[in-house]
Design an enzyme around this catalytic site. Structure first.
Site, PDB file in Angstrom:
ATOM      1  N   GLU A 178       0.820  -1.219   0.000  1.00 58.46           N
ATOM      2  CA  GLU A 178       0.000   0.000   0.000  1.00 58.46           C
ATOM      3  C   GLU A 178       0.846   1.258   0.000  1.00 58.46           C
ATOM      4  O   GLU A 178       1.837   1.353   0.730  1.00 58.46           O
ATOM      5  CB  GLU A 178      -0.902  -0.027   1.243  1.00 58.46           C
ATOM      6  CG  GLU A 178      -2.276   0.482   0.964  1.00 58.46           C
ATOM      7  CD  GLU A 178      -3.007  -0.371  -0.073  1.00 58.46           C
ATOM      8  OE1 GLU A 178      -3.003   0.007  -1.260  1.00 58.46           O
ATOM      9  OE2 GLU A 178      -3.579  -1.400   0.308  1.00 58.46           O
ATOM     10  N   ILE A 192       2.772   2.241  -2.215  1.00 54.72           N
ATOM     11  CA  ILE A 192       4.121   2.125  -2.784  1.00 54.72           C
ATOM     12  C   ILE A 192       4.092   2.025  -4.303  1.00 54.72           C
ATOM     13  O   ILE A 192       5.142   1.959  -4.919  1.00 54.72           O
ATOM     14  CB  ILE A 192       4.959   0.978  -2.164  1.00 54.72           C
ATOM     15  CG1 ILE A 192       4.279  -0.379  -2.316  1.00 54.72           C
ATOM     16  CG2 ILE A 192       5.295   1.277  -0.717  1.00 54.72           C
ATOM     17  CD1 ILE A 192       5.203  -1.543  -1.950  1.00 54.72           C
ATOM     18  N   ASP A 193       2.899   2.044  -4.913  1.00 53.56           N
ATOM     19  CA  ASP A 193       2.914   1.992  -6.386  1.00 53.56           C
ATOM     20  C   ASP A 193       3.594   3.236  -6.942  1.00 53.56           C
ATOM     21  O   ASP A 193       4.332   3.173  -7.920  1.00 53.56           O
ATOM     22  CB  ASP A 193       1.498   1.781  -6.978  1.00 53.56           C
ATOM     23  CG  ASP A 193       0.486   2.851  -6.626  1.00 53.56           C
ATOM     24  OD1 ASP A 193       0.712   3.630  -5.672  1.00 53.56           O
ATOM     25  OD2 ASP A 193      -0.553   2.913  -7.313  1.00 53.56           O
ATOM     26  N   LEU A 200     -12.404   1.187  -3.080  1.00 52.62           N
ATOM     27  CA  LEU A 200     -12.312   0.004  -3.948  1.00 52.62           C
ATOM     28  C   LEU A 200     -12.183   0.444  -5.412  1.00 52.62           C
ATOM     29  O   LEU A 200     -12.480  -0.303  -6.333  1.00 52.62           O
ATOM     30  CB  LEU A 200     -13.531  -0.902  -3.760  1.00 52.62           C
ATOM     31  CG  LEU A 200     -13.732  -1.448  -2.343  1.00 52.62           C
ATOM     32  CD1 LEU A 200     -15.012  -2.268  -2.245  1.00 52.62           C
ATOM     33  CD2 LEU A 200     -12.543  -2.298  -1.897  1.00 52.62           C
ATOM     34  N   ASP A 240      -4.442   0.951  -9.330  1.00 51.62           N
ATOM     35  CA  ASP A 240      -5.891   0.738  -9.437  1.00 51.62           C
ATOM     36  C   ASP A 240      -6.304   0.476 -10.878  1.00 51.62           C
ATOM     37  O   ASP A 240      -7.046  -0.461 -11.173  1.00 51.62           O
ATOM     38  CB  ASP A 240      -6.662   1.964  -8.925  1.00 51.62           C
ATOM     39  CG  ASP A 240      -6.343   2.263  -7.481  1.00 51.62           C
ATOM     40  OD1 ASP A 240      -5.714   1.415  -6.832  1.00 51.62           O
ATOM     41  OD2 ASP A 240      -6.714   3.347  -7.016  1.00 51.62           O
ATOM     42  N   TYR A 252      -3.825  12.443   0.181  1.00 58.72           N
ATOM     43  CA  TYR A 252      -3.108  11.517  -0.701  1.00 58.72           C
ATOM     44  C   TYR A 252      -1.969  12.262  -1.414  1.00 58.72           C
ATOM     45  O   TYR A 252      -0.820  11.824  -1.418  1.00 58.72           O
ATOM     46  CB  TYR A 252      -4.074  10.915  -1.723  1.00 58.72           C
ATOM     47  CG  TYR A 252      -3.446   9.900  -2.645  1.00 58.72           C
ATOM     48  CD1 TYR A 252      -3.382   8.569  -2.303  1.00 58.72           C
ATOM     49  CD2 TYR A 252      -2.892  10.293  -3.866  1.00 58.72           C
ATOM     50  CE1 TYR A 252      -2.794   7.634  -3.139  1.00 58.72           C
ATOM     51  CE2 TYR A 252      -2.296   9.374  -4.707  1.00 58.72           C
ATOM     52  CZ  TYR A 252      -2.252   8.045  -4.342  1.00 58.72           C
ATOM     53  OH  TYR A 252      -1.654   7.133  -5.183  1.00 58.72           O
TER      54      TYR A 252
HETATM   55  C1  GLA Z   1      -5.082   4.846  -4.274  1.00 58.48           C
HETATM   56  C2  GLA Z   1      -4.307   5.159  -5.551  1.00 58.48           C
HETATM   57  C3  GLA Z   1      -3.323   4.035  -5.895  1.00 58.48           C
HETATM   58  C4  GLA Z   1      -2.465   3.662  -4.692  1.00 58.48           C
HETATM   59  C5  GLA Z   1      -3.334   3.448  -3.448  1.00 58.48           C
HETATM   60  C6  GLA Z   1      -2.516   3.212  -2.209  1.00 58.48           C
HETATM   61  O1  GLA Z   1      -5.940   3.776  -4.457  1.00 58.48           O
HETATM   62  O2  GLA Z   1      -5.162   5.377  -6.629  1.00 58.48           O
HETATM   63  O3  GLA Z   1      -2.527   4.429  -6.988  1.00 58.48           O
HETATM   64  O4  GLA Z   1      -1.483   4.617  -4.459  1.00 58.48           O
HETATM   65  O5  GLA Z   1      -4.193   4.549  -3.211  1.00 58.48           O
HETATM   66  O6  GLA Z   1      -1.782   2.057  -2.291  1.00 58.48           O
END
Ligand code: GLA
Length: 388
Positions: free
Chosen positions: A32, A34-35, A125, A172, A222
Site C-alpha cells: 500500500e 508504494i505503487d 475500492l 488501481d 493523498y
Molecule cells: C489509491 C491510488 C493508488 C495507490 C493506493 C494506495 O488507491 O489510486 O494508486 O497509491 O491509493 O496504495
C-alpha cells in the site's frame, strides 16, 4: 444484473441499449502506498463493479445517468465543448480529454449511458478507476482507436491525474484493466512488469469491510503523502542516486536520518518495509503459508497506521478488533486509506462462523464510531470489458 441494467437504461432513456459493459473494482492484498514509490503491489479485480449500458447518438451530446448518483437526473455535456465538473462525469470527460490529447482521438458523436454499480462509491475500492476503464473500453470499441488493454490502463490513469487532479499511481487502473478471474496480479510499478498467480486460499476466506465513513480530504491528504515521499527521495537520491524510494535499504535510509524530519523518515520507512512485505507475502501466498501471509497483513496495517498515518479510528478499529479473533489470520486497510475499506483473511470457510464474527465486531465498531460497517465476501473478477 444484466436485466436490472437494461431496465434501468430503458427507464432513463426510453429505448433499449446497444451494448453492455462491466468494469470491476479492486482490492489490494498488500503493497500500500508504494505503487508511486516504484514498489510492487498485489491487487486483484473483484466481482463488485460498475455496469454500463450504452447507445451511441447521431449528435454530439453525452447524456449520463448513474443509479447511485442522483439517479433521477441526467448529467449532460456536449463533445463540442465542456467544462470541468465536480460530479461523476469528470471521470468520463477526463478519459475523453486524455484520449484527444495523447491519442489524437476526434470525438464527434456522443452517447446515452446508464450506469449502475455494486461497488460502493468512495469506498477505496477504486470506483473512479473502474469508471475510467469502463469509458476507455466503450470509446475504444466505438471509435476503433486500437488501444490495447494496457493503453486503456495508462489513459485511465492519465485521466485521474490530469483531469481529476489526483496524483495516483498505476495500481488501481492496472488491477481493473488487466485482472483475470481467480488470479492475483504481482505488479512491479517501477517497470510495469507483471505476472499472475492463483488466488487460492485453501480453507480461508477473504472478506472486504467498508468502513462506511465518508472520506473527507482524502484526495488532498493523498497528494500530501506523495509529496512527502518525493521530499524524502530527494535526500536519499542526493547521496545514492537511485530513482525510487522502494529501491533503498533501511541502512541507506538510516544513514540520512539526520537530514529528514521525523515525518519524512517514517514515510520512507513505510515504503521500504512494505516493499519487503510484498515480496514475502507473494511467496507465502504461492506456497500456501496463509498464517505468514496474515502476519504480513497485520504488519502492513501497523505501518500504515504508525508510519504512514493514513488509517484513522474507523480502519484501526476494524483491523485491530478483527486481529484479536482466533480465526482471523490477518487484517489491514486496503487502498488509499482515510476511511474506505479494510480486508480480513479469515481461517474458515464456514459462512455462519464468519458472519457471526463480522456481526459481533460490527457492534464493537458501532460503539466506537457511532456507525456500522458493511462487509462483502471477496470474489475475483475478469478485467473491464463487454458483457456477453
Ligand atoms: C489509491 C491510488 C493508488 C495507490 C493506493 C494506495 O488507491 O489510486 O494508486 O497509491 O491509493 O496504495
Amino acid at each position: 444484473m444484466r436485466d436490472e441494467l437494461i431496465k434501468g437504461y430503458v427507464k432513463a432513456f426510453g429505448a433499449m441499449p446497444d451494448m453492455l459493459y462491466f468494469s470491476p473494482g479492486r482490492v489490494n492484498i498488500i503493497g500500500e502506498h508504494i505503487d508511486y514509490n516504484g514498489g510492487k503491489v498485489l491487487p486483484m479485480g473483484i466481482s463488485l463493479g460498475i455496469y454500463g449500458a450504452i447507445t451511441w447518438r447521431g449528435d454530439s451530446l453525452c447524456r449520463c445517468v448513474s443509479e447511485g448518483f442522483n439517479h433521477e437526473a441526467i448529467y449532460e455535456f456536449d463533445l463540442k465543448g465542456y467544462s470541468e465538473s465536480d460530479d461523476f462525469t469528470k471521470y468520463i470527460k477526463g478519459v475523453l480529454y486524455v484520449l484527444t490529447k495523447y491519442k489524437g482521438a476526434k470525438f464527434d458523436h456522443g452517447f446515452d449511458l446508464y450506469m449502475t454499480s455494486t461497488l460502493p462509491a468512495s469506498s477505496g475500492l477504486s470506483s473512479s478507476a473502474a469508471l475510467e476503464l469502463l469509458i476507455s473500453h466503450i470509446v475504444n470499441d466505438e471509435y476503433k482507436l486500437g488501444l490495447s488493454n494496457l493503453d486503456c490502463v495508462l489513459m485511465s490513469q492519465a485521466a485521474e491525474r490530469e483531469y481529476a487532479h489526483v496524483n495516483c499511481g498505476i495500481m488501481d487502473q492496472f488491477a481493473i484493466g488487466m485482472s483475470e478471474k481467480d488470479k492475483v496480479i504481482l505488479l512491479d510499478c517501477a517497470t510495469v512488469d507483471y505476472s499472475y498467480f492463483d488466488f487460492k486460499l485453501d480453507g480461508a476466506t477473504l472478506v472486504i469491510i467498508n468502513t462506511c465513513k465518508p472520506r473527507n480530504l482524502s484526495e488532498s491528504k493523498y497528494n500530501e503523502r506523495r509529496a512527502e515521499c518525493e521530499a524524502a527521495l530527494k535526500v536519499l537520491k542526493a547521496k545514492y542516486g537511485k530513482n525510487t524510494l522502494c529501491e533503498y535499504t533501511m541502512a541507506e535510509l538510516d544513514s540520512v536520518k539526520d537530514k529528514l524530519t521525523d515525518n519524512l523518515y517514517r514515510r520512507a520507512r513505510h515504503a521500504i518495509r512494505e516493499e519487503i512485505r510484498v515480496e514475502e507475502a507473494t511467496k507465502a501466498m504461492q506456497e500456501g503459508r496463509l498464517k505468514d501471509l496474515g502476519l504480513l497483513l497485520n504488519g502492513s496495517h501497523k505501518s500504515l497506521k504508525e508510519d504512514y498515518e493514513v488509517t484513522g479510528l474507523h480502519l484501526d478499529t476494524i483491523a485491530e478488533e478483527l486481529q484479536k479473533s482466533p480465526i482471523v489470520l490477518g487484517a489491514r486497510m486496503t487502498g488509499a486509506g482515510f476511511g474506505g475499506c479494510a480486508i480480513a483473511l479469515i481461517n474458515s470457510t464456514n459462512k455462519d462462523e464468519i458472519n457471526k464474527l463480522m456481526d459481533d465486531t460490527n457492534e464493537i465498531y458501532h460503539e466506537k464510531t457511532g456507525i456500522y460497517y458493511k462487509y462483502y465476501y471477496c470474489e475475483s473478477s475478469d478485467k473491464t470489458g463487454k458483457m456477453e
